[in-house]
Motif scaffolding. Structure first.
Motif, short mmCIF file in Angstrom:
data_model
loop_
_atom_site.label_atom_id
_atom_site.label_comp_id
_atom_site.label_asym_id
_atom_site.label_seq_id
_atom_site.Cartn_x
_atom_site.Cartn_y
_atom_site.Cartn_z
N THR A 182 -88.23 -31.39 42.20
CA THR A 182 -88.16 -30.95 40.80
C THR A 182 -88.82 -29.60 40.59
O THR A 182 -88.55 -28.93 39.59
CB THR A 182 -88.83 -32.00 39.90
N ARG B 111 -80.21 -37.19 39.45
CA ARG B 111 -80.90 -38.10 38.53
C ARG B 111 -80.97 -39.52 39.11
O ARG B 111 -80.11 -39.92 39.89
CB ARG B 111 -80.18 -38.13 37.18
N ASN C 253 -82.24 -44.19 35.71
CA ASN C 253 -82.67 -44.04 34.31
C ASN C 253 -82.26 -42.71 33.72
O ASN C 253 -82.55 -42.42 32.55
CB ASN C 253 -84.18 -44.21 34.20
N ASP D 57 -83.37 -39.79 34.78
CA ASP D 57 -84.41 -38.77 34.94
C ASP D 57 -84.09 -37.87 36.13
O ASP D 57 -83.58 -38.32 37.16
CB ASP D 57 -85.78 -39.45 35.17
#
Length: 653
Positions: A45, A123, A126, A128
């Motif tokens: 990330t 992702r 969920n 995210d």
């Protein structure tokens, strides 16, 4: 080896292997590592590399141990790092789900390549973001090609835009304007946004458009590839100009018509200048014609006034002294002289107008020139001599002998007057063949008679008028100005022509061309049409045959003396052209001697490139042709050999 068993075993085992591959937890890594044309790797990330495929190693040069754990920004240029491009791309991918772009990237060795890259957000269940998938492709070659093409197009557009004196624009296949250069705006008056999309028929007059001229032009260009025309075109403001237009068709790589290029040039000034020049020429011609008519009228009036004065005063004297027979006889004699002078004046005018009555006879020019030379002796000063250069093989002519003598005498007397300090007059005559029709002479055989002097020459500004009647540069009373006009008129009425060349301070050559008597001249040509070329070099032989055939001869060729003797027994030959150095027991000189002994009337030309051979040929009195030779030299040698044959024949007679 049993192929069927192996094949059967393979087919039986394939489902097992396929299941094993599908169940392998590393199957996606295997797939990604197999791709070497794309750099495919994962980022966390924060943008740090967490995986590295073989394609990434191939494109960027890093091995996994060197790059895993390092930040994405190491692949960007310093300029883009400073501008925050790597972080911005990650934020865009995290927000939007995907970020795509192109730009320069850096390899491990510091070199640059142009990359097409895509960053996709990864992702979890969920939704995210747990990382990014990065795919990069090296498209440097495509990018450079596109850049070169763009630069080429930019320069081409700049060049077209810089052309101010030509309207250059493109059209689609319906004739609608799609591009517009500065020259088009200057010439036709339309700005680009005013004309793009409109049909080019807007530039034609209403009349031309009604005649479908724009459509005709496009159809012709499509059919022929190019169509050029001239005509009136209309500007935006409605004014007209005369245009030269070139319409070129444009085809794609499949040879399908996709449009046209139209190039228009405003040539109104050029056309107007041409018209002005033509008008000026016409006015000058009319002025010169009126001047010539005025001079002709004045000359005729002057001479006839003199004649009338002589006749009138002589008649009055005869009336007064009618009983004085001696005096009356003298004045009557003056009347007769005046009448004869008037008759001669009239004949000269008739000769120039080509309406005199001629009495043509078959005659030899050399005889006429001998007579003229004898007559001139009493008319020339002692400081002028006569030289004769008369060819021995002149063709006869069929002309009026008296008018011919008068023409030559008139020219000779002009030559005398052009040499106040003495000099030489050359009477020259030769045969002259005209191969192609000229401005004032048909193709054919002529005898050229030239009178050459070394006098003062003719001034340049007077050369266009030398044949005009009554035009003279002499003092008043020193000449009538009819001598050259009589000669010119006689030559034209006899089917020939007259010309001259002159250099101021060096002299003048006046030449009369008279048609040879047809029957005798054609007989001479026929006698000269049978030629035998003896040449062992096949290329030279072929060229000689071509040159002589073009000149009107019938030509045979062979390579040895024996072949030549065999042909001479079978065929009638007039001219032998032989190389001196030929193979066999007999060379060209020996062949010539044998031919002379057996066929004494046959003309012989010997060709050689050696000085020793030249000496032998001269000793044997044969006509010599030096190698290398051209068509003119070859034909001249043949004509010389024919002249020698005629002279020898006359001596024998």
């Amino acid at each position: 080896m049993n192929i069927s068993k192996i094949s059967g075993s393979f087919m039986t085992d394939r489902p097992k292997r396929t299941d094993a591959l599908l169940m392998d937890p590393n199957r996606y890594r295997i797939l990604i590592d197999a791709v070497i044309d794309y750099a495919i790797y994962m980022l966390d990330t924060e943008g740090y590399v967490v995986s590295w495929n073989s394609g990434a190693e191939h494109i960027k040069g890093y091995v996994p141990d060197d790059v895993i754990g390092r930040h994405l920004s190491i692949f960007f240029t310093p300029e883009e790092r400073a501008a925050g491009v790597p972080d911005r791309m990650l934020r865009t991918a995290g927000t939007v789900g995907r970020c795509e772009g192109e730009g320069w990237r850096i390899k491990r060795d510091g070199s640059r390549f142009w990359a097409l890259s895509v960053i996709d957000a990864v992702r979890n269940d969920n939704g995210d973001v747990i990382g990014f998938a990065k795919v990069t492709r090296d498209i440097t070659q495509r990018y450079l090609t596109e850049q070169r093409l763009a630069e080429s197009e930019r320069r081409f557009r700049m060049m077209i835009e810089s052309v101010a004196d030509h309207a250059i624009y493109m059209m689609d296949i319906q004739g609608r304007v799609s591009t517009w250069n500065g020259g088009a705006e200057r010439i036709l008056g339309y700005a680009e946004d005013e004309i793009v999309g409109r049909n080019f028929a807007s530039f034609y007059s209403t009349e031309a458009a009604s005649l479908q001229e724009p459509t005709v032009a496009m159809e012709a260009a499509a059919r022929l590839g190019k169509f050029e025309s001239e005509g009136w075109r209309i500007r935006k403001d409605g004014s007209k100009f005369w245009a030269n237009t070139i319409l070129d068709a444009i085809y794609d790589e499949h040879n399908a018509l996709i449009g046209y290029v139209n190039i228009i040039r405003d040539i109104t000034e050029k056309i107007e200048a041409q018209r002005t020049l033509e008008l000026a020429r016409e006015e000058l011609f009319q002025a010169q014609k009126m001047e010539a008519l005025g001079q002709l009228t004045g000359g005729v009036a002057h001479d006839f006034n003199n004649l009338l004065t002589i006749i009138l005063t002589s008649a009055e004297l005869a009336q007064r002294h009618i009983v004085d027979h001696a005096r009356v006889e003298r004045v009557l004699g003056n009347i007769c002289k005046a009448v004869r002078h008037g008759e001669m004046l009239t004949k000269h005018l008739l000769a120039f107008s080509r309406k005199q009555s001629l009495r043509p006879e078959l005659l030899r020019i050399e005889v006429c020139l001998e007579s003229v030379a004898n007559n001139l002796l009493s008319s020339l000063r002692g400081n002028i001599r006569i030289v004769k250069e008369i060819a021995s093989d002149l063709w006869p002519v069929e002309v009026d002998p008296n008018q011919l003598q008068l023409a030559i005498l008139n020219i000779c007397l002009n030559a005398r007057d052009a040499m106040p300090n003495g000099g030489t007059i050359v009477l020259r005559a030769r045969n002259h063949r005209i191969q192609q029709k000229q401005k004032d002479l048909n193709a054919g055989n002529y005898v050229e008679v030239s009178i050459v002097d070394d006098g003062i020459g003719i001034p340049v500004e007077m050369r266009d008028r030398v044949f005009e009647p009554f035009f003279t540069t002499k003092e008043v009373g020193k000449g009538t100005g009819l001598g050259l006009s009589q000669a010119y008129g006689f030559a034209k009425q006899s089917g020939g022509s007259m010309n001259f060349s002159s250099v101021e301070g060096q002299g003048t050559i006046m030449s009369i061309l008279l048609p040879a008597a047809k029957n005798l001249a054609e007989e001479e040509v026929n006698q000269r049409q049978r030629v035998l070329v003896v040449e062992d070099n096949s290329t030279i032989a072929e060229l000689a045959v071509e040159m002589l055939t073009d000149a009107g001869y019938h030509v045979n060729s062979c390579g040895t003396a024996q072949d030549a003797l065999n042909l001479l027994k079978l065929e009638e030959i007039d001219i032998l052209v032989s190389d001196i150095v030929i193979p066999g027991s007999m060379n060209g000189l020996e062949l010539a001697e044998e031919v002379t002994r057996r066929w004494p009337n046959l003309s012989i030309v010997l060709a050689t490139g050696y000085a020793a051979s030249m000496t032998m040929a001269k000793a044997a009195n044969f006509c010599l042709l030096m190698k290398p030779y051209d068509s003119e030299g070859l034909i001249a040698a043949i004509e010389q050999s024919l002249a020698v044959r005629r002279r020898d024949r006359q001596v024998r007679l």
